[in-house]
Design an enzyme around this catalytic site. Structure first.
Site, PDB file in Angstrom:
ATOM      1  N   LYS A 166       0.863  -1.176   0.000  1.00 50.97           N
ATOM      2  CA  LYS A 166       0.000   0.000   0.000  1.00 50.97           C
ATOM      3  C   LYS A 166       0.906   1.235   0.000  1.00 50.97           C
ATOM      4  O   LYS A 166       2.041   1.122   0.417  1.00 50.97           O
ATOM      5  CB  LYS A 166      -0.886   0.019   1.260  1.00 50.97           C
ATOM      6  CG  LYS A 166      -1.662  -1.268   1.519  1.00 50.97           C
ATOM      7  CD  LYS A 166      -2.896  -1.337   0.672  1.00 50.97           C
ATOM      8  CE  LYS A 166      -3.662  -2.636   0.971  1.00 50.97           C
ATOM      9  NZ  LYS A 166      -4.791  -2.847   0.084  1.00 50.97           N
ATOM     10  N   HIS A 285      -6.842 -13.578  -6.944  1.00 46.65           N
ATOM     11  CA  HIS A 285      -7.622 -12.629  -6.154  1.00 46.65           C
ATOM     12  C   HIS A 285      -9.065 -12.666  -6.637  1.00 46.65           C
ATOM     13  O   HIS A 285      -9.320 -12.874  -7.813  1.00 46.65           O
ATOM     14  CB  HIS A 285      -7.052 -11.217  -6.296  1.00 46.65           C
ATOM     15  CG  HIS A 285      -7.641 -10.270  -5.293  1.00 46.65           C
ATOM     16  ND1 HIS A 285      -8.879  -9.699  -5.463  1.00 46.65           N
ATOM     17  CD2 HIS A 285      -7.184  -9.830  -4.102  1.00 46.65           C
ATOM     18  CE1 HIS A 285      -9.149  -8.934  -4.407  1.00 46.65           C
ATOM     19  NE2 HIS A 285      -8.144  -8.997  -3.572  1.00 46.65           N
TER      20      HIS A 285
END
Length: 466
Positions: A166, A285
């Site tokens: 992130k 994912h």
């Protein structure tokens, strides 16, 4: 009577067959049906069977040219749903001949195609599928399998640790690679591209792949452990996706990643085949899954999407945390976690499993717990998921007050402490906080992490209850 009789007749006359003995080769489906007022259950259940198999709304002349009995879907059982007046579960059996071999796309186009827009139904949810062994064997499935992955990585007897880099959008490739290096150096096994990092103007895929590979090799050299970064190969076309996977293989990295629902099952299966042929692990994912699986009465339950992924192929898949910030009721989550990992799963309605499923020799998939988890969750995660899992701490690593590498150290120390405590026979569920506190005495990094996330709890009722 000879000849063709035109007109609309009740579906239940042909497609509701309560005395049907299901075959070992049938694909079985459990649908949660909410009919429009005034539509009886048998008719609604039969309507689902017809619209997802051979039929249409009226009898047609060409029906006479085929053997309906051989090809039709049949609603063979209907059961009420406890506490829901308007819903029931309809069980439908489909003959195997209706489906193309090795194609998840074709299986879903039939079973969950037009039927979901059907007017006679208020809502429809596919709760579970039984994939017959004969059909399972037409799929390659996951590129490797859990044991093969452990052997490639040389990591045994514990869950694997990951971390999503992130901020997910906006970093340059060089800074992104730096974040990867810090996390891996600190003790994580994997770092991860965020699902929406593909190839944007601020960071093109080739630059990212290069700097991440550099980070992996540097961290490997320093720690003596095998490291990986899930390089997201998801792209706008299948050709571009494969091009990215080829480049990853040329760099010699161990693993790539794909968003299987947005990318689509066809692309995913192609990538899984490429990964097996070229020794790449494949991390999956599930972006977009909640669009499909979150409503209780309409859509497809995630356990079906998980089964489909095991058929299409992937070595890791995100499967909720039970304890973090995202949906997941414990028993239900464990139900589909076992569906992903085990060779054989018994029917167990308390965990939402409607059918016994035999995967024969199809490799297993590692479940990935990710989303709002931190060091205090470690005992619960180790207890719930066991060794065969990947635990991913994004903010839980990068949010450490001393930055990324110490964040990774904290996560690794917490994990090793939990695994050791479990192996010594301690009860993680009861003594979890105590185990983490003890470990933090000799790890300042863990102590600092414990301080930051003392009392974070995400308190909402899960929507997905039985």
């Amino acid at each position: 009577s000879v000849g063709f009789k035109a007109g609309v007749k009740d579906y239940k006359l042909t497609y509701y067959t309560p005395d049907y003995e299901t075959k070992d080769t049938d694909i079985l489906a459990a649908f949660r049906v909410t009919p429009q007022p005034g539509v009886p259950p048998e008719e609604a259940g039969a309507a689902v069977a017809v619209e997802s198999s051979t039929g249409t709304w009226t009898t047609v002349w060409t029906d006479g040219l085929t053997s309906l009995d051989r090809y039709k879907g049949r609603c063979y059982h209907i059961e009420p749903v406890a506490g829901e007046e308007t819903q029931f579960i309809a069980y439908v059996a489909y003959p195997l001949d209706l489906f193309e071999e090795g194609s998840v796309x074709n299986m879903f186009t039939s079973i969950v195609g037009n039927v979901f827009g059907f007017k006679a139904l208020r809502a429809l949810r596919l709760e579970d599928l039984r994939i017959p062994v004969a059909y399972v064997k037409t799929f390659q499935g996951p590129p490797h399998a859990i044991q093969v992955e452990r052997d490639k990585l040389n990591k045994y007897g514990r869950p694997l640790l990951g971390c999503t880099i992130k901020p997910k959008l906006g970093l340059s490739a060089k800074n992104y690679g730096r974040a990867v290096y810090e996390c891996l150096r600190g003790g994580l096994d994997f770092t991860k591209d965020d699902e929406n990092v593909n190839s944007q103007p601020f960071m093109r895929w080739r630059d990212r792949f290069l700097f991440c590979a550099e980070a992996i090799y540097k961290a490997q050299a320093e720690t003596g452990e095998i490291k990986g970064h899930y390089l997201n190969a998801t792209a706008g076309t299948c050709e571009e996706m494969i091009k990215r996977a080829v480049f990853a293989r040329e760099l010699g990295v161990p693993i790539v990643m794909h968003d299987y629902l947005t990318g689509g099952f066809t692309a995913n299966t192609s990538l899984a085949h490429y990964c097996r042929d070229n020794g790449l692990l494949l991390h999956i994912h599930r972006a977009m899954h909640a669009v499909i699986d979150r409503q209780k009465n309409h859509g497809i339950h995630f356990r079906v999407l998980a089964k489909a992924l095991r058929m299409s192929g992937g070595d890791h898949i995100h499967s909720g945390t039970v304890v973090g910030k995202l949906e997941g009721e414990r028993e239900i989550t464990l139900g589909f976690v076992d569906l992903l990992r085990d060779d054989f799963i018994e029917k167990d309605r308390s965990r939402g499993i409607y059918f016994t499923q035999d995967w024969v020799s199809l490799p297993g998939v590692l479940p990935v717990a990710s989303g709002g988890i931190h060091v205090w969750h470690m005992p619960a995660l180790t207890e719930i998921f066991g060794d065969d899992s990947v635990l991913q701490f994004g903010g839980g690593t990068l949010g450490h007050p001393w930055x990324k590498a110490p964040g990774a150290v904290a996560x690794r120390v917490a994990l090793e402490a939990c695994v050791q405590a479990r192996n010594e026979g301690r009860d993680l569920a009861r003594e979890g906080n105590e185990i983490i506190r003890e470990a933090s005495k000799w790890s300042p990094e863990l102590a600092a992490a414990c301080e930051v996330w003392k009392e974070i709890k995400f308190e909402f009722e899960a929507m997905d209850t039985l």
